[in-house]
Design a protein around this motif. Structure first.
Motif, PDB file in Angstrom:
ATOM      1  N   LEU A  53       0.819  -1.223  -0.018  1.00  0.00           N
ATOM      2  CA  LEU A  53       0.006   0.084   0.064  1.00  0.00           C
ATOM      3  C   LEU A  53       0.811   1.187   0.079  1.00  0.00           C
ATOM      4  O   LEU A  53       0.173   2.324   0.213  1.00  0.00           O
ATOM      5  CB  LEU A  53      -0.835  -0.006   1.155  1.00  0.00           C
ATOM      6  N   GLY A 104       2.661   1.124   5.482  1.00  0.00           N
ATOM      7  CA  GLY A 104       1.409   1.745   5.032  1.00  0.00           C
ATOM      8  C   GLY A 104       1.046   2.279   6.565  1.00  0.00           C
ATOM      9  O   GLY A 104       1.302   1.449   7.609  1.00  0.00           O
ATOM     10  N   GLY A 105       0.457   3.307   6.530  1.00  0.00           N
ATOM     11  CA  GLY A 105      -0.287   3.731   7.608  1.00  0.00           C
ATOM     12  C   GLY A 105       0.786   3.806   9.070  1.00  0.00           C
ATOM     13  O   GLY A 105       1.938   4.588   8.752  1.00  0.00           O
ATOM     14  N   ASP A 106       0.519   3.464   9.920  1.00  0.00           N
ATOM     15  CA  ASP A 106       1.303   3.368  11.017  1.00  0.00           C
ATOM     16  C   ASP A 106       2.078   2.060  11.188  1.00  0.00           C
ATOM     17  O   ASP A 106       1.103   0.972  11.234  1.00  0.00           O
ATOM     18  CB  ASP A 106       0.684   3.751  12.410  1.00  0.00           C
ATOM     19  N   PHE A 110      -1.729  -2.696  13.530  1.00  0.00           N
ATOM     20  CA  PHE A 110      -2.020  -3.645  12.628  1.00  0.00           C
ATOM     21  C   PHE A 110      -1.050  -4.204  11.428  1.00  0.00           C
ATOM     22  O   PHE A 110      -1.374  -4.599  10.212  1.00  0.00           O
ATOM     23  CB  PHE A 110      -3.387  -3.791  12.009  1.00  0.00           C
ATOM     24  N   GLY A 111       0.174  -3.750  11.531  1.00  0.00           N
ATOM     25  CA  GLY A 111       1.165  -3.657  10.665  1.00  0.00           C
ATOM     26  C   GLY A 111       2.517  -4.700  10.772  1.00  0.00           C
ATOM     27  O   GLY A 111       3.293  -4.839  10.044  1.00  0.00           O
ATOM     28  N   ALA A 135      -4.476   4.585   8.869  1.00  0.00           N
ATOM     29  CA  ALA A 135      -5.722   4.793   8.160  1.00  0.00           C
ATOM     30  C   ALA A 135      -6.977   4.740   8.948  1.00  0.00           C
ATOM     31  O   ALA A 135      -7.812   5.448   8.148  1.00  0.00           O
ATOM     32  CB  ALA A 135      -5.806   3.465   7.073  1.00  0.00           C
ATOM     33  N   TYR A 187      -9.974  -2.431  10.757  1.00  0.00           N
ATOM     34  CA  TYR A 187      -9.155  -2.733   9.536  1.00  0.00           C
ATOM     35  C   TYR A 187      -9.725  -4.147   8.984  1.00  0.00           C
ATOM     36  O   TYR A 187      -9.962  -4.701   9.749  1.00  0.00           O
ATOM     37  CB  TYR A 187      -8.019  -2.580  10.111  1.00  0.00           C
ATOM     38  N   MET A 188      -9.262  -4.321   7.736  1.00  0.00           N
ATOM     39  CA  MET A 188      -9.324  -5.579   7.217  1.00  0.00           C
ATOM     40  C   MET A 188     -10.622  -6.113   7.341  1.00  0.00           C
ATOM     41  O   MET A 188     -10.835  -7.473   7.683  1.00  0.00           O
ATOM     42  CB  MET A 188      -8.204  -6.462   7.718  1.00  0.00           C
ATOM     43  N   THR A 215     -13.101   3.656   1.121  1.00  0.00           N
ATOM     44  CA  THR A 215     -12.292   2.608   0.349  1.00  0.00           C
ATOM     45  C   THR A 215     -11.098   3.563  -0.379  1.00  0.00           C
ATOM     46  O   THR A 215     -11.442   4.776  -0.743  1.00  0.00           O
ATOM     47  CB  THR A 215     -12.943   1.740  -0.770  1.00  0.00           C
ATOM     48  N   ASN A 216     -10.117   2.962  -0.368  1.00  0.00           N
ATOM     49  CA  ASN A 216      -8.840   3.805  -0.917  1.00  0.00           C
ATOM     50  C   ASN A 216      -8.784   5.360  -0.457  1.00  0.00           C
ATOM     51  O   ASN A 216      -8.513   6.294  -1.447  1.00  0.00           O
ATOM     52  CB  ASN A 216      -8.988   3.667  -2.513  1.00  0.00           C
ATOM     53  N   LEU A 219      -6.718   8.265  -1.406  1.00  0.00           N
ATOM     54  CA  LEU A 219      -6.151   8.415  -2.738  1.00  0.00           C
ATOM     55  C   LEU A 219      -7.259   8.953  -3.671  1.00  0.00           C
ATOM     56  O   LEU A 219      -8.206   8.947  -3.315  1.00  0.00           O
ATOM     57  CB  LEU A 219      -5.790   6.932  -3.154  1.00  0.00           C
ATOM     58  N   PRO A 242      -8.095  -1.463  -0.599  1.00  0.00           N
ATOM     59  CA  PRO A 242      -8.282  -1.331   1.004  1.00  0.00           C
ATOM     60  C   PRO A 242      -9.455  -0.519   1.425  1.00  0.00           C
ATOM     61  O   PRO A 242      -9.776   0.432   0.818  1.00  0.00           O
ATOM     62  CB  PRO A 242      -7.024  -0.772   1.632  1.00  0.00           C
ATOM     63  N   ILE A 244     -11.415   1.055   5.206  1.00  0.00           N
ATOM     64  CA  ILE A 244     -11.496   1.101   6.451  1.00  0.00           C
ATOM     65  C   ILE A 244     -13.228   1.206   6.790  1.00  0.00           C
ATOM     66  O   ILE A 244     -13.816   2.073   6.179  1.00  0.00           O
ATOM     67  CB  ILE A 244     -10.865   2.373   7.124  1.00  0.00           C
TER      68      ILE A 244
HETATM   69  N1  SAH Z   1      -0.540  -0.182   9.349  1.00  0.00           N
HETATM   70  C1  SAH Z   1      -1.775   0.224   8.489  1.00  0.00           C
HETATM   71  C2  SAH Z   1      -2.863  -0.943   8.625  1.00  0.00           C
HETATM   72  C3  SAH Z   1      -2.094  -2.322   7.819  1.00  0.00           C
HETATM   73  S1  SAH Z   1      -3.399  -3.375   7.752  1.00  0.00           S
HETATM   74  C4  SAH Z   1      -2.300   1.478   9.169  1.00  0.00           C
HETATM   75  O1  SAH Z   1      -1.938   2.028  10.237  1.00  0.00           O
HETATM   76  O2  SAH Z   1      -3.061   2.042   8.468  1.00  0.00           O
HETATM   77  C5  SAH Z   1      -4.129  -2.812   6.223  1.00  0.00           C
HETATM   78  C6  SAH Z   1      -5.487  -2.548   6.322  1.00  0.00           C
HETATM   79  O3  SAH Z   1      -5.478  -0.967   6.430  1.00  0.00           O
HETATM   80  C7  SAH Z   1      -6.398  -2.554   5.216  1.00  0.00           C
HETATM   81  O4  SAH Z   1      -7.070  -3.609   4.986  1.00  0.00           O
HETATM   82  C8  SAH Z   1      -7.376  -1.437   5.313  1.00  0.00           C
HETATM   83  O5  SAH Z   1      -8.406  -2.049   6.525  1.00  0.00           O
HETATM   84  C9  SAH Z   1      -6.445  -0.266   6.101  1.00  0.00           C
HETATM   85  N2  SAH Z   1      -5.912   0.299   5.129  1.00  0.00           N
HETATM   86  C10 SAH Z   1      -4.835   0.870   4.779  1.00  0.00           C
HETATM   87  N3  SAH Z   1      -4.801   1.792   3.902  1.00  0.00           N
HETATM   88  C11 SAH Z   1      -5.885   2.114   3.583  1.00  0.00           C
HETATM   89  C12 SAH Z   1      -6.578   3.095   2.650  1.00  0.00           C
HETATM   90  N4  SAH Z   1      -5.823   3.933   1.666  1.00  0.00           N
HETATM   91  N5  SAH Z   1      -7.895   3.322   2.642  1.00  0.00           N
HETATM   92  C13 SAH Z   1      -8.787   2.424   3.440  1.00  0.00           C
HETATM   93  N6  SAH Z   1      -8.224   1.585   4.369  1.00  0.00           N
HETATM   94  C14 SAH Z   1      -6.870   1.376   4.243  1.00  0.00           C
END
Ligand code: SAH
Length: 270
Positions: A53, A104-106, A110-111, A135, A187-188, A215-216, A219, A242, A244
């Protein structure tokens, strides 16, 4: 602009030492949402190990000489690969590389950042954690949804909709979750959204509770689908990943706060 960014160098970034690993959060998608430390690390890294991501635009900010290694895995695949990634981080660090693990994200939400940090600790590799915008908070902000509001919720619960086997997390006490917080950020959760909704309602959650799926998030193709807990089945066919999911009254704020629209979305950085 150049002058402005040059001023950052004068602030004295912490050195990215050879033989160390930085676990860096890239933010939820839009490249502008990485931190200054993360941006700096991109410019210094010898090896960048990145997830599915992570934005291409961010990777392009690294020097051409930096080795870019894709470590993507999506949707709860077996964890064998995770051990491989951790091992590789150790090996590169032992070779004296500046290793940037860009997630991705933090990295610690969940990473699997904790697993990677654990592998580094076990081998005595020095590391740094650079937080990112997760996210479940940043993604909501781009949809005009506050994570908390004084009038509606004084707590937020984050959960993952599947465990490492791809199934609904068995360790979750759904009845307790249903009552624990007015706002639940998932998430997920797309794959099992129907079962999750059923479990929350069985636990006493109101079927009329608002639900939004972003979603997305952040982006250009971001999409928001709204429903209630009881009508999840009607939106499931619209959902892509992805995504949320946010359950609770805060999504009503979109009516007033949906700020990221029109030409704003055309900006490359967010
Ligand atoms: N470490 C990441 C999460 C990783 S798990 C964080 O802190 O965001 C991956 C999940 O994060 C995806 O299944 C979705 O639920 C969420 N996610 C990550 N990027 C996203 C995005 N751009 N839009 C929506 N959901 C996102």
């Amino acid at each position: 602009m150049t002058g402005h960014f040059a001023a950052l160098d004068g602030l004295g970034f912490p050195p990215f030492e050879p033989g160390t690993v930085w676990l860096v959060g890239a933010g939820p998608g839009a490249p502008g949402l990485i931190s200054l430390l993360g941006y700096y690390a991109l410019g210094q890294a010898d090896v960048i190990v990145y997830d599915a991501l992570v934005s291409e635009t961010l990777l392009a900010l690294a020097p051409p000489s930096a080795e870019r290694v894709y470590a993507g895995k999506r949707g709860g695949k077996p964890s064998e690969k995770q051990a491989d990634i951790s091992l590789k981080l150790v090996e590169w660090a032992q070779k004296g590389k500046r290793v940037l693990r860009l997630k991705g994200g933090d990295p610690m939400v969940f990473g699997r950042g904790a697993e990677e940090a654990g592998a580094l600790v076990a081998r005595g590799i020095p590391f740094r954690i650079v937080p990112g915008i997760t996210a479940g908070i940043g993604g909501l902000a781009y949809a005009g949804i506050p994570a908390t509001m004084r009038d509606t919720n004084q707590s937020v619960l984050f959960l993952t909709g599947h465990d490492e086997t791809g199934n609904l997390p068995s360790a979750l006490d759904w009845a307790a979750v249903a009552k624990a917080a007015p706002v639940i950020v998932m998430y997920m959760a797309v794959r099992h959204l129907g079962s999750i909704a059923d479990k929350l309602m069985a636990g006493g959650r109101d079927p009329a509770d608002r639900l939004a799926v972003v979603t997305n998030a952040t982006l250009p193709g971001q999409m928001v689908v709204e429903a209630t807990l009881g009508t999840v089945a009607e939106i499931e066919h619209l959902l892509v990943t992805p995504a949320i999911v946010v359950l609770g009254p805060v999504s009503a704020q979109r009516q007033d706060f949906d700020w990221w629209v029109g030409s704003l979305r055309e900006n490359g950085l967010g």
